[in-house]
Design an enzyme around this catalytic site. Structure first.
Site, PDB file in Angstrom:
ATOM      1  NE  ARG A  74       4.749  29.535 -23.810  1.00 30.20           N
ATOM      2  CZ  ARG A  74       4.058  29.881 -24.889  1.00 30.20           C
ATOM      3  NH1 ARG A  74       3.205  29.032 -25.445  1.00 30.20           N
ATOM      4  NH2 ARG A  74       4.154  31.087 -25.402  1.00 30.20           N
ATOM      5  CE1 TYR A 202      14.802  26.951 -22.700  1.00 28.97           C
ATOM      6  CE2 TYR A 202      12.663  28.016 -22.568  1.00 28.97           C
ATOM      7  CZ  TYR A 202      14.043  28.097 -22.665  1.00 28.97           C
ATOM      8  OH  TYR A 202      14.646  29.321 -22.725  1.00 28.97           O
ATOM      9  CE  LYS A 211       2.964  31.591 -18.987  1.00 24.94           C
ATOM     10  NZ  LYS A 211       4.060  32.032 -19.769  1.00 24.94           N
ATOM     11  CG  HIS A 231       0.139  35.226 -20.355  1.00 23.15           C
ATOM     12  ND1 HIS A 231       0.511  35.260 -21.679  1.00 23.15           N
ATOM     13  CD2 HIS A 231       1.288  35.045 -19.662  1.00 23.15           C
ATOM     14  CE1 HIS A 231       1.822  35.100 -21.778  1.00 23.15           C
ATOM     15  NE2 HIS A 231       2.324  34.971 -20.565  1.00 23.15           N
ATOM     16  CB  SER A 253       4.918  34.529 -24.944  1.00 25.69           C
ATOM     17  OG  SER A 253       3.965  33.740 -24.271  1.00 25.69           O
ATOM     18  CB  CYS A 255       4.432  41.164 -26.104  1.00 22.54           C
ATOM     19  SG  CYS A 255       4.426  40.254 -27.659  1.00 22.54           S
ATOM     20  CG  ASP A 280       4.335  34.900 -17.254  1.00 24.80           C
ATOM     21  OD1 ASP A 280       4.341  35.542 -18.318  1.00 24.80           O
ATOM     22  OD2 ASP A 280       4.230  33.662 -17.214  1.00 24.80           O
ATOM     23  NE  ARG A 372      11.551  32.933 -21.851  1.00 25.28           N
ATOM     24  CZ  ARG A 372      10.400  33.610 -21.813  1.00 25.28           C
ATOM     25  NH1 ARG A 372       9.978  34.153 -20.688  1.00 25.28           N
ATOM     26  NH2 ARG A 372       9.670  33.731 -22.900  1.00 25.28           N
TER      27      ARG A 372
HETATM   28  P1  GTP Z   1       7.069  36.177 -21.345  1.00 26.58           P
HETATM   29  O1  GTP Z   1       7.984  35.906 -20.204  1.00 26.58           O
HETATM   30  O2  GTP Z   1       7.407  35.356 -22.569  1.00 26.58           O
HETATM   31  O3  GTP Z   1       5.634  36.033 -21.004  1.00 26.58           O
HETATM   32  O4  GTP Z   1       7.396  37.657 -21.866  1.00 26.58           O
HETATM   33  P2  GTP Z   1       7.078  39.140 -21.323  1.00 26.58           P
HETATM   34  O5  GTP Z   1       5.750  39.580 -21.810  1.00 26.58           O
HETATM   35  O6  GTP Z   1       7.352  39.235 -19.868  1.00 26.58           O
HETATM   36  O7  GTP Z   1       8.137  40.025 -22.136  1.00 26.58           O
HETATM   37  P3  GTP Z   1       9.447  40.813 -21.651  1.00 26.58           P
HETATM   38  O8  GTP Z   1       9.135  41.952 -20.719  1.00 26.58           O
HETATM   39  O9  GTP Z   1      10.436  39.822 -21.186  1.00 26.58           O
HETATM   40  O10 GTP Z   1       9.937  41.465 -23.022  1.00 26.58           O
HETATM   41  C1  GTP Z   1      10.200  40.691 -24.167  1.00 26.58           C
HETATM   42  C2  GTP Z   1      11.063  41.451 -25.144  1.00 26.58           C
HETATM   43  O11 GTP Z   1      10.418  42.664 -25.512  1.00 26.58           O
HETATM   44  C3  GTP Z   1      12.417  41.827 -24.554  1.00 26.58           C
HETATM   45  O12 GTP Z   1      13.408  41.626 -25.522  1.00 26.58           O
HETATM   46  C4  GTP Z   1      12.272  43.298 -24.226  1.00 26.58           C
HETATM   47  O13 GTP Z   1      13.494  43.971 -24.255  1.00 26.58           O
HETATM   48  C5  GTP Z   1      11.281  43.792 -25.282  1.00 26.58           C
HETATM   49  N1  GTP Z   1      10.448  44.916 -24.766  1.00 26.58           N
HETATM   50  C6  GTP Z   1       9.821  44.992 -23.565  1.00 26.58           C
HETATM   51  N2  GTP Z   1       9.194  46.180 -23.403  1.00 26.58           N
HETATM   52  C7  GTP Z   1       9.410  46.884 -24.535  1.00 26.58           C
HETATM   53  C8  GTP Z   1       9.003  48.193 -24.979  1.00 26.58           C
HETATM   54  O14 GTP Z   1       8.323  48.962 -24.287  1.00 26.58           O
HETATM   55  N3  GTP Z   1       9.405  48.550 -26.240  1.00 26.58           N
HETATM   56  C9  GTP Z   1      10.164  47.727 -27.020  1.00 26.58           C
HETATM   57  N4  GTP Z   1      10.510  48.162 -28.227  1.00 26.58           N
HETATM   58  N5  GTP Z   1      10.567  46.495 -26.623  1.00 26.58           N
HETATM   59  C10 GTP Z   1      10.195  46.075 -25.409  1.00 26.58           C
HETATM   60  C1  SPV Z   2       5.710  32.569 -22.046  1.00 24.56           C
HETATM   61  O1  SPV Z   2       6.032  31.943 -23.083  1.00 24.56           O
HETATM   62  O2  SPV Z   2       4.677  33.262 -21.973  1.00 24.56           O
HETATM   63  C2  SPV Z   2       6.593  32.527 -20.859  1.00 24.56           C
HETATM   64  C3  SPV Z   2       7.731  31.603 -20.891  1.00 24.56           C
HETATM   65  O3  SPV Z   2       6.338  33.205 -19.881  1.00 24.56           O
HETATM   66  S1  SPV Z   2       7.284  29.968 -20.577  1.00 24.56           S
HETATM   67  O4  SPV Z   2       7.528  29.696 -19.154  1.00 24.56           O
HETATM   68  O5  SPV Z   2       8.122  29.106 -21.395  1.00 24.56           O
HETATM   69  O6  SPV Z   2       5.879  29.766 -20.833  1.00 24.56           O
HETATM   70 MN    MN Z   3       4.443  34.396 -20.159  1.00 25.01          MN
END
Ligand code: GTP
Ligand code: SPV
Ligand code: MN
Length: 593
Positions: A74, A202, A211, A231, A253, A255, A280, A372
């Site tokens: 983004r 993207y 979003k 979110h 994002s 996290c 999400d 992704r």
């Molecule tokens: P968006 O799709 O961008 O909104 O992200 P999201 O909030 O769904 O994050 P996602 O679950 O994909 O995790 C993002 C990164 O954080 C990945 O590399 C995970 O492996 C890492 N991660 C997720 N949960 C944990 C956790 O409990 N501890 C740690 N240390 N890392 C984590």
């Molecule tokens: C985020 O950035 O919070 C995502 C990926 O979930 S995107 O679809 O690029 O916004």
């Molecule tokens: Mn997201």
């Protein structure tokens, strides 16, 4: 798939016609959402080298896509809210006057689809028969975007049927055009229910249901209509006794939302089942029993690849096993894939995310940090049976969480709704690869919505406060932090499945089963109420990860001043007062030693 319009909706026909006059495609194709169509579009994409087939034995129905290397995440600096006045967009959004934005982007769109196909993608965000749901039409010049939309939303005839002769729809015009960063804009016109996105293919820039509609336009509609567009992941937790609860959690994002929503509890939690409603986005309204009810408007997962493996997230690995798209991960010449944080070490040779040869031991990352997968939700073995329920699911707890190496303990419970809104409003998180061009370090990210609030942020916080009056049985509110670090810069908490230990306490609290210990900044678990048996953590580390350090909190609360100044005159007074009270209490406690 049709080249004549499969609808008689006059306003829709007029808008598609106007759009075609502007962008001048050679061909217009309306999507019907059928399996045959997905196959045909995939073949087209492969022929055009937009998609690369993976090994179909190992990865049936799965394809690879290299994005333009200048287009990997983004772009918040190019994302704009176009309202009649700058004040409506507020101090946290970029703003353009609607007429200026239409003129600026109109010039870029002019003739940009010459020689190309314009795909008309009708879609529904939300279960097809739900009163929560919204219809959008995305017009795009990208077959890759069309194929992603087919996974991420409910696409085709189902949407046109819901729209009928004269239903309301979001007008989404998308063109990758020449993918130039100098001609890249993601513009939102909340008053016109319109999105104009150009120059990027993207994720959140281009899959307009996600979003742009579900959050930016969605939050604007939600404020006007008295609901919440957030979110947030939505998860279902079933206890060994068969009690089923739902929680919604907002993490910025990259996290941990996808991971938390698909978590597999550790051994000591035998009999617990966690299922995914969404990973999400949550749309939440007051419903039966005066509770907050949530639906996931999406139908697929656009998840972060690096760090996902059989150990950390087996449900995500199962979700991508077929009919999925992979963008900017690393691949092998034989059609296999790999990324940093895969189950096994990298093979000796890979093709990196840019398409270049990569050798093991290279200091360059093979997969882009924001690479992704796009996977159909129906692939998830842990999907909740309620995902298509038009009423949604009742939320017992709301969780806010950021990526904080210091200060914020593993879990903190808000004293009440206003304090919970304050926690969300002041949430901080260290920046990630999900957006480009951000300064490193902690930034305030209210409710993980900083890049997604479609109007003035202070007014958004006031809307959250106002929701209290509408929810007779509100969820309890929590703050969590999986990312606190020790003196050596290592994460103290093992995270992933072990987050179940925190979730269990939250559920026990939400159902009024355990007491808590009050600290000056929120309630924390009593040591005996959080099950740490079998966790890889020394007692000293366990204490540290949950510790509320008043010196750190004084710094934290003081540093919120700058954020509140940025929010300006629409910052709700109750939020400012929360800070004053907490800061006063922490300071006087520290003086007393
Ligand atoms: P968006 O799709 O961008 O909104 O992200 P999201 O909030 O769904 O994050 P996602 O679950 O994909 O995790 C993002 C990164 O954080 C990945 O590399 C995970 O492996 C890492 N991660 C997720 N949960 C944990 C956790 O409990 N501890 C740690 N240390 N890392 C984590
Ligand atoms: C985020 O950035 O919070 C995502 C990926 O979930 S995107 O679809 O690029 O916004
Ligand atoms: Mn997201």
């Amino acid at each position: 798939m049709a080249t004549t319009a499969p609808t008689t909706h006059a306003a829709l026909l007029r808008w598609v016609d106007e759009t075609a006059k502007l962008t001048k495609p050679d061909r217009i194709v309306w999507l019907d959402g059928s399996e045959a169509e997905r196959k045909r579009l995939t073949e087209e994409a492969v022929a055009a080298k937009v998609l690369i087939p993976l090994d179909q034995k190992k990865w049936p129905g799965c394809y690879y896509h290299h994005s333009n290397p200048n287009d990997v995440a983004r772009v918040e600096h190019l994302t704009v809210i176009c309202t009649p006045t700058r004040e409506e967009a507020g101090p946290t959004n970029n703003w353009m006057a609607p007429a200026d934005a239409y003129a600026k982007l109109g010039a870029i769109y002019d003739g940009c689809m010459k020689g190309r196909t314009m795909y008309v993608v009708p879609y529904i965000m939300g279960p097809p028969t739900s009163p929560f749901s919204k219809v959008g039409i995305e017009v795009t010049d990208s077959v890759y975007v069309a194929l992603n939309m087919i996974i991420m939303a409910r696409v085709g005839t189902v949407a046109l049927e819901r729209l009928g002769q004269d239903g309301e729809f979001n007008k989404g015009l998308h063109a990758v055009a020449d993918c130039s960063p100098d001609r890249r804009w993601i513009c939102h016109f909340p008053q016109d229910n319109t999105i104009w996105s150009v120059g990027s293919g993207y994720g959140g820039n281009a899959l307009l249901g996600k979003k742009c509609l579900a959050l930016r336009i969605g939050s604007y509609l939600a404020k006007n209509e008295g609901w919440l567009a957030e979110h947030m992941l939505i998860l279902e937790a079933e206890s060994p006794t068969g009690e089923v609860s739902y929680v919604a959690a907002a993490f910025p994002s990259a996290c941990g939302k996808t991971n938390f929503a698909m978590m597999i509890p550790p051994k000591t939690f035998d009999g617990w089942k966690i299922r995914t409603v969404g990973d999400d986005i949550a749309w939440m309204r007051v419903g039966e029993n005066g509770q907050l009810w949530a639906v996931n408007p999406e139908n697929g997962y656009f998840g972060v690849a690096p760090g996902t493996n059989r150990k950390t997230n087996p449900n995500a690995m199962d979700s991508v096993r077929k009919d999925s798209l992979f963008t900017n991960v690393a691949r092998t010449a034989g059609g296999d894939i790999w990324w940093e944080g895969w189950d096994t070490e990298a093979p000796a040779e890979l093709i990196d995310w840019k398409g270049a040869a990569w050798k093991k031991g290279s200091t360059e990352k093979a997969a882009h940090p924001n690479s992704r997968f796009t996977a159909p939700a129906s692939n998830n073995p842990a999907i909740s049976s309620k995902v298509n329920d038009p009423a949604g699911v009742p939320i017992s707890a709301i969780i806010f969480g950021g990526r904080r190496s210091t200060t914020v303990p593993l879990v903190l419970e808000a004293f009440n709704w206003t304090h919970g809104v304050f926690m969300g409003a002041t949430m901080g998180s260290e920046t990630t690869a999900a957006a480009v061009g951000l300064k490193e370090g902690v930034r305030r990210d209210p409710m993980a919505m900083l890049p997604f609030i479609g109007y003035d942020a202070g007014t958004y916080l006031q809307h959250w406060l106002d929701m209290q009056g509408r929810i007779p049985n509100p969820p309890k509110v929590y703050m969590v932090n999986w990312f606190r670090k020790d003196g050596n810069g290592k994460f103290m908490w093992p995270g992933y499945g072990d987050n179940m230990r925190v979730l269990k306490w939250i559920l026990d609290r939400a159902h009024g089963r355990v007491t808590a210990k009050e600290t000056l900044v929120g309630n924390v678990p009593r040591p005996e109420d959080i099950n740490l048996s079998g966790v890889d953590l020394t007692p000293e580390a366990a204490r540290k990860v949950m510790d509320v350090d008043l010196a750190e909190w004084e710094t934290e609360l003081e540093s919120q001043q700058e954020w509140f100044e940025k929010l300006g005159k629409t910052l709700p007074r109750p939020i400012a007062l929360q800070r004053d009270i907490l800061l006063e209490r922490v300071r006087s406690a520290r003086k007393q030693g």
